[in-house]
Design a protein around this motif. Structure first.
Motif, short mmCIF file in Angstrom:
data_model
loop_
_atom_site.label_atom_id
_atom_site.label_comp_id
_atom_site.label_asym_id
_atom_site.label_seq_id
_atom_site.Cartn_x
_atom_site.Cartn_y
_atom_site.Cartn_z
N CYS A 136 0.82 -1.21 0.00
CA CYS A 136 0.00 0.00 0.00
C CYS A 136 0.86 1.27 0.00
N GLY B 94 0.74 3.45 -3.21
CA GLY B 94 0.12 4.73 -2.90
C GLY B 94 1.04 5.90 -3.13
N ALA B 95 2.32 5.73 -2.81
CA ALA B 95 3.28 6.80 -3.02
C ALA B 95 3.45 7.12 -4.51
N ASP C 266 1.21 6.67 -6.83
CA ASP C 266 -0.01 7.33 -7.28
C ASP C 266 -0.06 8.78 -6.81
N TRP C 267 0.32 9.03 -5.55
CA TRP C 267 0.30 10.39 -4.99
C TRP C 267 1.30 11.30 -5.69
N ALA C 268 2.47 10.75 -6.03
CA ALA C 268 3.50 11.55 -6.71
C ALA C 268 3.19 11.75 -8.19
N GLY C 269 2.27 10.97 -8.72
CA GLY C 269 1.91 11.10 -10.12
C GLY C 269 2.83 10.38 -11.08
N PRO D 103 0.24 6.65 -11.77
CA PRO D 103 -1.16 6.76 -11.35
C PRO D 103 -1.88 5.40 -11.43
N GLY E 233 -7.28 2.25 -7.60
CA GLY E 233 -7.15 2.84 -6.27
C GLY E 233 -8.22 2.34 -5.33
#
Length: 339
Positions: A53, A57-58, A60-63, A66, A72
């Motif tokens: 996770c 998740g990191a 996805d958050w940093a782009g 994605p 998600g």
């Protein structure tokens, strides 16, 4: 490509470190299983879930990678299933609670727009079945982790073929996290997955496979989905038949799984993991080849026939389950509090 390599390496390292660090807290809290007359701490699943996770998740958050809304949501639902499994490890939840919770989580992630209502309901049942099947596989050292890694690579290949990059990244991260965990789970295991990690792995893998087949026909999808999880399905079938024929409740744990019976044939724990890993690889390979259209969908019948032959053959081996009250050496969950 570079991010995928970095993410997988990070997940592997993080899962390996967390598995080692969380071993002592699990022992102190008494969250353990009993294998071969010794307590086995069960926070390895927590390490796998956190590593998967956090890394996915990191990204996805940093782009940089994605996941997309659907993937998600899948990851969040998987984390919820893992939390439910952790409650089961700590507090011994009833099986029906785990089944109901997993089914609700599955119902929240199935893409009904592509599957339709009927197909979506079948997908919910299948995801729940596979998640519980992976929980059942966690009866032997390294087995659930090895099958999980192979399945993750197979489903990831299907996702890549469908150009589902976010899903492929999540599956590569999960495969790496399970590999890091396996560094501590190979026989003799120092930490176990528990319901937390096994339910999470089975749920994410099954839901991801459903995503890759959304929009295809039910028959063709079944020809891909079953081979991807043939070992888990065979284990569940073996246990159900053995307990029904033996007149024992399905919820009662006992030495009637694949690894237990192969052990009585004289195989070593490492040999059992390798043998069942080869079986999982063969099934995954068939599933991937059918998905990509490189072999006919009839290949699933060979996988199904092979799994059925193995189950029927192993049924002839006595399971030696106790007739009286279940022994703590078999039921497995040891509640020990230090201090």
């Amino acid at each position: 490509m570079l991010y995928g390599i970095a993410a997988a390496t990070t997940a592997l390292f993080l899962a390996a470190v967390l598995s080692a660090l969380l071993r002592s807290p699990a022992l102190r809290l008494g969250v353990v299983d009993r294998r071969r007359q010794r307590p086995l701490p069960l926070f390895g699943g927590v390490a796998v879930v956190l590593a998967s996770c956090l890394v996915a998740g990191a990204g996805d958050w940093a782009g940089v990678a994605p996941l997309g809304g659907g993937v998600g949501r899948l990851l969040v639902a998987g984390a919820a299933v893992a939390a439910l499994g952790l409650l089961g490890d700590v507090g011994r939840l009833r099986v029906w609670v785990l089944v109901a919770g997993t089914a609700v989580a599955a119902a929240c992630v199935v893409p009904y727009g592509e599957t339709g209502v009927g197909g979506g309901l079948l997908a919910v049942g299948w995801i729940t079945f596979v998640a519980l099947g992976f929980r059942a596989l966690d009866h032997a050292d390294a087995l659930a982790g090895t099958v999980g890694v192979l399945t993750a690579f197979g489903v990831g290949a299907c996702a890549a073929a469908e150009v589902m990059d976010g899903l492929a990244v999540l599956l590569s991260v999960l495969a790496a996290a399970l590999t890091g965990f396996l560094m501590h789970n190979w026989h003799p295991a120092r930490v176990g997955l528990g319901a937390c990690g096994s339910l999470f792995a089975g749920f994410v893998l099954a839901a991801a496979a459903v995503f890759t087949r959304a929009g295809y026909g039910l028959a063709s999808s079944a020809g891909v989905l079953f081979p991807l999880t043939a070992v888990a399905s065979a284990d569940v079938l073996l246990v159900v038949l053995a307990r029904r024929l033996g007149g024992r409740p399905l919820q009662r744990r006992g030495p009637d799984h694949l690894a237990h019976r192969l052990r009585r044939l004289g195989l070593t724990p490492q040999g059992i993991t390798v043998l069942l890993g080869i079986g999982a690889f063969a099934g995954v390979l068939v599933g991937v080849l059918v998905d990509m259209g490189w072999i006919a969908a009839s290949g699933v019948w060979w996988v199904g026939a092979g799994a059925l032959i193995v189950v029927l053959a192993l049924l002839r081996i006595p399971d030696r389950s106790p007739r009286g009250p279940a022994s703590p050496q078999v039921t497995g969950r040891l509640r020990v509090r230090n201090g």
